[in-house]
Design a protein around this motif. Structure first.
Motif, mmCIF file in Angstrom:
data_model
loop_
_atom_site.group_PDB
_atom_site.id
_atom_site.type_symbol
_atom_site.label_atom_id
_atom_site.label_comp_id
_atom_site.label_asym_id
_atom_site.label_seq_id
_atom_site.Cartn_x
_atom_site.Cartn_y
_atom_site.Cartn_z
ATOM 1 N N ILE A 177 0.864 -1.182 0.000
ATOM 2 C CA ILE A 177 0.000 0.000 0.000
ATOM 3 C C ILE A 177 0.899 1.229 0.000
ATOM 4 O O ILE A 177 1.722 1.391 0.908
ATOM 5 N N GLY A 178 0.760 2.054 -1.012
ATOM 6 C CA GLY A 178 1.650 3.206 -1.177
ATOM 7 C C GLY A 178 1.094 4.465 -0.532
ATOM 8 O O GLY A 178 -0.092 4.773 -0.658
ATOM 9 N N ILE A 179 1.969 5.170 0.186
ATOM 10 C CA ILE A 179 1.591 6.467 0.773
ATOM 11 C C ILE A 179 2.445 7.534 0.085
ATOM 12 O O ILE A 179 3.674 7.399 0.046
ATOM 13 N N PRO A 180 1.810 8.574 -0.469
ATOM 14 C CA PRO A 180 2.602 9.584 -1.186
ATOM 15 C C PRO A 180 3.656 10.234 -0.292
ATOM 16 O O PRO A 180 3.444 10.390 0.909
ATOM 17 N N LEU A 181 4.773 10.585 -0.906
ATOM 18 C CA LEU A 181 5.813 11.317 -0.187
ATOM 19 C C LEU A 181 5.684 12.795 -0.509
ATOM 20 O O LEU A 181 5.486 13.168 -1.671
ATOM 21 N N LEU A 182 5.791 13.604 0.539
ATOM 22 C CA LEU A 182 5.838 15.059 0.343
ATOM 23 C C LEU A 182 7.286 15.482 0.525
ATOM 24 O O LEU A 182 8.135 14.651 0.858
ATOM 25 N N LEU A 183 7.565 16.767 0.385
ATOM 26 C CA LEU A 183 8.966 17.196 0.482
ATOM 27 C C LEU A 183 9.540 17.004 1.878
ATOM 28 O O LEU A 183 10.755 16.904 2.054
ATOM 29 N N ASP A 184 8.671 16.921 2.925
ATOM 30 C CA ASP A 184 9.199 16.680 4.278
ATOM 31 C C ASP A 184 8.909 15.258 4.756
ATOM 32 O O ASP A 184 8.862 14.976 5.941
ATOM 33 N N GLY A 185 8.703 14.358 3.803
ATOM 34 C CA GLY A 185 8.532 12.948 4.167
ATOM 35 C C GLY A 185 7.163 12.416 3.809
ATOM 36 O O GLY A 185 6.468 12.961 2.951
ATOM 37 N N MET A 186 6.761 11.351 4.514
ATOM 38 C CA MET A 186 5.489 10.703 4.213
ATOM 39 C C MET A 186 4.311 11.645 4.452
ATOM 40 O O MET A 186 4.329 12.429 5.415
ATOM 41 N N ASP A 187 3.309 11.582 3.599
ATOM 42 C CA ASP A 187 2.102 12.388 3.768
ATOM 43 C C ASP A 187 1.317 11.795 4.947
ATOM 44 O O ASP A 187 0.555 10.825 4.792
ATOM 45 N N VAL A 188 1.504 12.378 6.127
ATOM 46 C CA VAL A 188 0.972 11.767 7.353
ATOM 47 C C VAL A 188 -0.564 11.785 7.370
ATOM 48 O O VAL A 188 -1.202 10.823 7.818
ATOM 49 N N VAL A 226 10.207 2.586 5.643
ATOM 50 C CA VAL A 226 10.584 3.955 5.259
ATOM 51 C C VAL A 226 12.107 4.085 5.114
ATOM 52 O O VAL A 226 12.870 3.338 5.736
ATOM 53 N N ILE A 227 12.494 5.052 4.292
ATOM 54 C CA ILE A 227 13.923 5.407 4.130
ATOM 55 C C ILE A 227 13.973 6.899 4.475
ATOM 56 O O ILE A 227 13.869 7.754 3.596
ATOM 57 N N PRO A 228 14.079 7.247 5.770
ATOM 58 C CA PRO A 228 13.834 8.647 6.163
ATOM 59 C C PRO A 228 14.923 9.632 5.743
ATOM 60 O O PRO A 228 14.661 10.820 5.707
ATOM 61 N N ASP A 229 16.135 9.132 5.461
ATOM 62 C CA ASP A 229 17.219 10.056 5.103
ATOM 63 C C ASP A 229 17.603 9.902 3.638
ATOM 64 O O ASP A 229 18.073 8.835 3.224
ATOM 65 N N PHE A 230 17.393 10.985 2.872
ATOM 66 C CA PHE A 230 17.835 11.043 1.470
ATOM 67 C C PHE A 230 17.327 9.805 0.723
ATOM 68 O O PHE A 230 18.093 9.018 0.159
ATOM 69 N N GLN A 231 16.027 9.704 0.728
ATOM 70 C CA GLN A 231 15.327 8.513 0.265
ATOM 71 C C GLN A 231 15.765 8.074 -1.135
ATOM 72 O O GLN A 231 16.050 8.916 -1.996
ATOM 73 N N GLY A 245 15.254 11.171 -2.911
ATOM 74 C CA GLY A 245 16.215 12.101 -2.303
ATOM 75 C C GLY A 245 15.622 12.908 -1.152
ATOM 76 O O GLY A 245 16.276 13.797 -0.610
ATOM 77 N N ILE A 246 14.398 12.568 -0.748
ATOM 78 C CA ILE A 246 13.674 13.327 0.287
ATOM 79 C C ILE A 246 14.125 12.910 1.698
ATOM 80 O O ILE A 246 14.450 11.742 1.925
ATOM 81 N N THR A 247 14.128 13.863 2.638
ATOM 82 C CA THR A 247 14.428 13.559 4.040
ATOM 83 C C THR A 247 13.211 13.875 4.904
ATOM 84 O O THR A 247 12.593 14.934 4.756
ATOM 85 N N PHE A 248 12.853 12.953 5.782
ATOM 86 C CA PHE A 248 11.692 13.156 6.656
ATOM 87 C C PHE A 248 12.032 14.198 7.721
ATOM 88 O O PHE A 248 13.105 14.126 8.340
ATOM 89 N N ASN A 257 24.254 18.918 3.153
ATOM 90 C CA ASN A 257 23.750 20.241 3.543
ATOM 91 C C ASN A 257 22.778 20.073 4.703
ATOM 92 O O ASN A 257 22.235 18.994 4.893
ATOM 93 N N GLY A 258 22.549 21.175 5.399
ATOM 94 C CA GLY A 258 21.511 21.176 6.441
ATOM 95 C C GLY A 258 21.920 20.411 7.688
ATOM 96 O O GLY A 258 23.017 19.851 7.762
ATOM 97 N N LYS A 259 21.000 20.402 8.641
ATOM 98 C CA LYS A 259 21.293 19.799 9.948
ATOM 99 C C LYS A 259 20.714 18.392 10.027
ATOM 100 O O LYS A 259 19.602 18.151 9.546
ATOM 101 N N ALA A 260 21.452 17.479 10.683
ATOM 102 C CA ALA A 260 20.951 16.102 10.808
ATOM 103 C C ALA A 260 19.664 16.071 11.634
ATOM 104 O O ALA A 260 19.518 16.820 12.594
ATOM 105 N N VAL A 261 18.743 15.212 11.234
ATOM 106 C CA VAL A 261 17.499 15.008 11.980
ATOM 107 C C VAL A 261 17.686 13.682 12.740
ATOM 108 O O VAL A 261 18.233 12.740 12.161
ATOM 109 N N PRO A 262 17.252 13.585 14.000
ATOM 110 C CA PRO A 262 17.444 12.315 14.728
ATOM 111 C C PRO A 262 16.840 11.135 13.950
ATOM 112 O O PRO A 262 15.780 11.276 13.332
#
Ligand SMILES: Cc1ncc(COP(=O)(O)O)c(C=O)c1O
Length: 418
Positions: free
Chosen positions: A145-156, A178-183, A187-190, A221-226
């Motif tokens: 079952i596919g959930i669309p990805l938005l620019l800040d990750g999964m469409d919650v 999920v592949i939360p970092d640089f998918q 290439g998206i990051t949650f 680039n940018g700051k790491a997200v936990p």
């Protein structure tokens, strides 16, 4: 009499499909083709001299162990080094019992399927998502079952709606992938918010999160997200797959899973019937490399190399792609890929053959969509090609897109009769 092999195959085997990507990649093997298709690390990142030295040492000092069968759980010394590695990455509760060494992440994905999926089980994946995971879960006849990805990750919001519907049908997924970092491929990051929401849904509905993290170390680039593993704080809702493939050597086929010890024990049993153990020789080499303290230097150098390539590819896309024509692409903060969106009217699947004629290759995006969509998308890899190949290849690709756009405009006006 010749046997009807098809009649002998199990239902799972009958469900196995040829990888579209592998078939297309065969067309990209010609030397004149500039390929943005694979996901290969740059060979100059392989620490050949260190490996030569370590191989000598391992063979001199511990050949009886290194060349023998090993424990399914993995080399004790390597696990201790990985505990240190993860502690440096804010996972203080990790112990060797939380870890299983795998024959890289692809095996871990297969094990996830083996351990969790019964035919017809709901499995949540991103739209798009890594094709190797889709293939592994499909092999166990999951209902993807596919959930669309938005620019800040999964469409919650979409995910919550889907969970409610699945709950009514008593089809709650056992896990979400999920592949939360640089998918891969997008290439998206949650964002932190998306990660926290995902965890809270996991608690509410009782599913596990499979966090696939092959690119996490490669942030430009940018700051790491936990990580989700960090946010989980050892509660056991998250199982994270790590690999040496993109930060050390893919040819070693070496990775590790981190998660609750009870889950790890089950995975150990699953692995026993798959390959008995991950090759001890490569584990010993990786252990010594980590002991030398070289891995952080390697990661730092990879980041420096790939950042420049990523920026160059973005700069070339800006220059070569048609303007104001609905062609967009993601701007990843790390990883190895970016993802391009064409106007809906243009099929990147069809354009692939034009691109091959122009001696440039990409991976069609539709291969990453479990719902049969994404025909107007494609994935580009920037870690493997040289700077010159990036400049020339993106120019060729820009020409293909421009020709396709002119073609669709012409046929649209022909339909209108002018
Ligand atoms: C998201 C993701 N997961 C897993 C893998 C498998 O990697 P490996 O088996 O080399 O560790 C890849 C490879 O590209 C990937 O992109």
């Amino acid at each position: 009499m010749s046997l009807d092999f098809e009649a002998l195959y199990s239902k799972n085997a009958q469900n196995l499909k040829k990888s579209v990507i592998r078939e297309l990649l065969k067309l990209t093997n010609k030397p004149e083709i500039i390929s943005f298709a694979g996901g290969l690390p740059a060979p100059c990142t392989f620490p050949v001299e260190d490996i030569k030295e370590i191989v000598g040492k391992v063979l001199d000092q511990e050949y009886m162990k290194a060349l023998q069968y090993g424990a399914t759980e993995g080399d004790v010394g390597l696990k201790e080094e990985l505990v240190k590695f993860l502690k440096e990455r804010n996972i203080p509760w990790i112990t060797p019992d939380h870890l299983l060494i795998t024959t890289a992440s692809q095996q871990a994905l297969d094990m996830v399927g083996k351990v969790f999926i019964d035919p017809g089980d709901s499995v949540i994946v991103g739209l798009p998502s890594y094709i190797g995971a889709l293939g592994a879960f499909n092999a166990y006849r999951a209902n993807l079952i596919g959930i669309p990805l938005l620019l800040d990750g999964m469409d919650v919001a979409y995910f919550k709606k889907t969970l409610k519907e699945l709950n009514l049908k008593k089809k709650i997924p056992k896990f979400v992938y999920v592949i939360p970092d640089f998918q891969n491929p997008a290439g998206i990051t949650f964002s932190l918010k998306t990660r926290k929401e995902l965890l809270s849904l996991a608690h509410e509905y009782g599913f596990i999160i499979i966090e696939d993290a092959p690119y996490r170390e490669l942030r430009y680039n940018g700051k790491a997200v936990p990580s989700l593993l960090e946010l989980d704080k050892g509660e056991g809702m998250v199982l994270t797959l790590f690999t040496f493939s993109k930060i050390f050597i893919p040819g070693f086929r070496l990775g590790w899973i981190a998660g609750h010890p009870d889950l790890i024990s089950k995975f150990v049993i699953a692995k026993q019937s798959m390959d008995l153990c991950t090759p001890p020789f490569t584990q010993c080499i990786a252990r010594e490399y980590l002991k030398k303290g070289e891995i952080n230097n390697r990661i730092r150098d990879n980041i420096a190399l790939y950042k420049v390539k990523k920026d160059l590819m973005l700069e070339c896309l800006d220059k070569e792609m048609p303007k104001n024509a609905g062609v967009t692409w993601t701007k990843p903060e790390g990883g190895l890929f970016l993802f391009t969106y064409l106007p809906e009217s243009i099929s990147a699947d069809e354009m692939f053959h034009d691109a091959i004629k122009e001696n440039v290759a990409y991976v069609i995006g539709s291969a990453f969509y479990c719902n049969g969509k994404g025909h107007n998308t494609f994935r580009l890899n920037f870690s493997y090609p040289s700077h010159q190949e990036i400049r020339e290849g993106i120019k060729r690709l820009g020409n293909c897109v421009k020709k396709k756009l002119t073609g669709t405009k012409r046929s649209a006006s022909a339909c209108q009769g002018d």
